[in-house]
Design a protein around this motif. Structure first.
Motif, PDB file in Angstrom:
ATOM      1  N   THR A  40       0.736  -1.198   0.049  1.00 29.40           N
ATOM      2  CA  THR A  40       0.424   0.301   0.254  1.00 29.40           C
ATOM      3  C   THR A  40       0.644   1.081   0.198  1.00 29.40           C
ATOM      4  O   THR A  40       0.713   2.575  -0.588  1.00 29.40           O
ATOM      5  N   ARG A  41       2.227   1.373   0.743  1.00 30.81           N
ATOM      6  CA  ARG A  41       2.941   2.217   0.465  1.00 30.81           C
ATOM      7  C   ARG A  41       3.560   2.391  -0.306  1.00 30.81           C
ATOM      8  O   ARG A  41       3.892   3.700  -0.713  1.00 30.81           O
ATOM      9  N   MET A  42       4.091   1.416  -1.032  1.00 27.47           N
ATOM     10  CA  MET A  42       4.482   1.787  -2.433  1.00 27.47           C
ATOM     11  C   MET A  42       3.434   2.241  -3.141  1.00 27.47           C
ATOM     12  O   MET A  42       3.391   2.808  -4.566  1.00 27.47           O
ATOM     13  N   TYR A  43       2.177   1.621  -3.564  1.00 29.15           N
ATOM     14  CA  TYR A  43       0.823   1.534  -4.595  1.00 29.15           C
ATOM     15  C   TYR A  43       0.644   3.356  -4.027  1.00 29.15           C
ATOM     16  O   TYR A  43       0.884   4.295  -5.435  1.00 29.15           O
ATOM     17  N   ALA A  44       0.631   3.730  -3.062  1.00 27.17           N
ATOM     18  CA  ALA A  44       0.913   5.062  -2.914  1.00 27.17           C
ATOM     19  C   ALA A  44       1.599   6.420  -3.031  1.00 27.17           C
ATOM     20  O   ALA A  44       1.442   7.235  -4.057  1.00 27.17           O
ATOM     21  N   ALA A  45       2.872   5.810  -2.935  1.00 26.99           N
ATOM     22  CA  ALA A  45       4.176   6.859  -3.831  1.00 26.99           C
ATOM     23  C   ALA A  45       3.703   6.210  -5.048  1.00 26.99           C
ATOM     24  O   ALA A  45       4.469   7.415  -5.961  1.00 26.99           O
ATOM     25  N   ALA A  46       3.523   5.582  -5.315  1.00 28.32           N
ATOM     26  CA  ALA A  46       3.418   5.024  -7.082  1.00 28.32           C
ATOM     27  C   ALA A  46       2.463   6.190  -7.716  1.00 28.32           C
ATOM     28  O   ALA A  46       2.616   7.031  -9.031  1.00 28.32           O
ATOM     29  N   GLU A  47       1.129   6.194  -7.400  1.00 28.75           N
ATOM     30  CA  GLU A  47       0.188   7.076  -7.674  1.00 28.75           C
ATOM     31  C   GLU A  47       0.272   8.387  -7.718  1.00 28.75           C
ATOM     32  O   GLU A  47      -0.067   9.200  -8.989  1.00 28.75           O
ATOM     33  N   ARG A  48       1.129   8.515  -6.661  1.00 26.23           N
ATOM     34  CA  ARG A  48       1.350  10.076  -5.714  1.00 26.23           C
ATOM     35  C   ARG A  48       2.191  11.131  -7.572  1.00 26.23           C
ATOM     36  O   ARG A  48       2.402  11.890  -7.946  1.00 26.23           O
ATOM     37  N   ALA A  49       3.270  10.215  -7.448  1.00 26.59           N
ATOM     38  CA  ALA A  49       3.983  10.580  -8.635  1.00 26.59           C
ATOM     39  C   ALA A  49       3.471  10.504  -9.298  1.00 26.59           C
ATOM     40  O   ALA A  49       4.590  11.668 -10.892  1.00 26.59           O
ATOM     41  N   GLN A  50       2.795   9.609 -10.402  1.00 25.82           N
ATOM     42  CA  GLN A  50       2.659   9.281 -11.921  1.00 25.82           C
ATOM     43  C   GLN A  50       0.859  11.237 -11.376  1.00 25.82           C
ATOM     44  O   GLN A  50       0.803  11.303 -12.687  1.00 25.82           O
ATOM     45  N   ARG A  51       0.951  10.989 -10.573  1.00 28.90           N
ATOM     46  CA  ARG A  51      -0.806  12.196 -10.487  1.00 28.90           C
ATOM     47  C   ARG A  51       0.836  14.175 -10.371  1.00 28.90           C
ATOM     48  O   ARG A  51      -0.168  14.382 -11.314  1.00 28.90           O
ATOM     49  N   GLU A  52       1.554  13.795 -10.299  1.00 29.43           N
ATOM     50  CA  GLU A  52       2.292  15.127 -10.142  1.00 29.43           C
ATOM     51  C   GLU A  52       3.172  14.897 -11.378  1.00 29.43           C
ATOM     52  O   GLU A  52       2.913  15.751 -12.146  1.00 29.43           O
ATOM     53  N   LEU A  53       3.266  14.004 -12.256  1.00 30.32           N
ATOM     54  CA  LEU A  53       3.684  14.017 -13.670  1.00 30.32           C
ATOM     55  C   LEU A  53       2.768  14.746 -14.902  1.00 30.32           C
ATOM     56  O   LEU A  53       2.717  15.891 -15.151  1.00 30.32           O
ATOM     57  N   VAL A  54       1.724  14.502 -14.029  1.00 26.52           N
ATOM     58  CA  VAL A  54       0.178  14.738 -14.905  1.00 26.52           C
ATOM     59  C   VAL A  54       0.074  15.918 -14.711  1.00 26.52           C
ATOM     60  O   VAL A  54      -0.800  16.758 -15.669  1.00 26.52           O
ATOM     61  N   GLN A  55      -0.033  16.248 -13.661  1.00 24.01           N
ATOM     62  CA  GLN A  55      -0.850  17.442 -13.245  1.00 24.01           C
ATOM     63  C   GLN A  55       0.909  18.837 -13.468  1.00 24.01           C
ATOM     64  O   GLN A  55       0.931  19.886 -14.469  1.00 24.01           O
ATOM     65  N   LEU A  56       1.812  18.625 -13.776  1.00 23.77           N
ATOM     66  CA  LEU A  56       2.871  19.236 -14.472  1.00 23.77           C
ATOM     67  C   LEU A  56       2.787  18.949 -15.968  1.00 23.77           C
ATOM     68  O   LEU A  56       3.307  20.090 -16.503  1.00 23.77           O
ATOM     69  N   SER A  57       2.232  17.795 -16.296  1.00 23.21           N
ATOM     70  CA  SER A  57       2.447  18.306 -17.718  1.00 23.21           C
ATOM     71  C   SER A  57       1.197  19.150 -18.060  1.00 23.21           C
ATOM     72  O   SER A  57       1.096  19.793 -19.278  1.00 23.21           O
TER      73      SER A  57
END
Length: 234
Positions: free
Chosen positions: A153-170
């Protein structure tokens, strides 16, 4: 297959599943939490007494109505021992006993659920939602160990957060420039590393992460809440 409340580290909170930190100290409450716990105990005692009395009265009334429906009494009414010379035990006594037993069973089941939840969370330690993993990962089940589930769950949350930050930055990127390109590249690398770490960890546990972007955890939780509210309204 999914993770359920049968898993030793999973509890249901507000209709959703959460896994609690297996490494946190349990049973230590702050002063404020102790006051809240004492207040809840008093409310529970009052509510328990009310339910017992309500079960007794409701059962007795149902028993009287049953006797009246069967023609054993001319008109429905409550007859009390010692005050009515013609009183004999009947369905009213059976109903009152059944009502009290039902209230006691309900109280015992509720107490057991609260006890299990307190024994798991200790009142305050960190916990993480299970719903996004249940909805997306393949092969997740109650057989996954407590520590492995927490790590996942911790790694899933980290991966999902990094993905969301990438989408927002793009989406928010302005004019193309060296600084924008550098930030976007760093975000892309961070998202790829987090995703790779999640996939490798899940593979070790015998779980598969489907290809494509991870579903937005916040959207999944919001959808779960909407479905629960819809079921209640039906």
């Amino acid at each position: 297959m999914t993770v359920t409340t049968r898993h030793p580290g999973v509890v249901r909170v507000g209709g959703r599943l959460m896994v609690v930190d297996p490494f946190a100290d349990r049973g230590t409450l702050t002063e404020g939490q102790q006051r809240v716990l004492r207040l809840r105990r008093r409310i529970t005692i009052l509510l328990g007494g009310f339910l017992l009395v309500a079960g007794f009265i409701a059962g007795a009334l149902i028993g009287v109505l049953v006797e009246w429906a069967l023609g054993r009494v001319k008109s429905p009414g409550v007859s009390l021992p010692g005050l009515d010379a013609d009183w004999v035990p009947g369905f009213d006594v059976v109903g009152s006993v059944v009502g009290v037993i039902a209230a006691v069973v309900f109280l015992l089941v509720s107490a057991e659920r609260r006890k299990r939840r307190r024994s798991l969370d200790g009142g305050h330690q960190p916990s993480r939602w299970i719903d996004p993993l249940n909805d997306h990962l393949v092969g997740l089940s109650d057989d996954v160990s407590w520590t492995s589930l927490w790590t996942l769950t911790r790694m899933y949350a980290a991966a999902e957060r990094a993905q969301r930050e990438l989408v927002q930055l793009s989406a928010a990127r302005g004019a193309v420039g060296d600084e924008d390109e550098c930030d976007l590249a760093e975000a892309r690398f961070a998202a790829a590393d987090a995703r790779e770490g999640l996939e490798k960890t899940a593979q070790i546990m015998g779980i598969r992460v489907p290809e494509g972007p991870l579903p937005d955890a916040q959207a999944i939780l919001a959808g779960t809440a909407r479905q629960r509210a819809k079921r209640r309204s039906l």
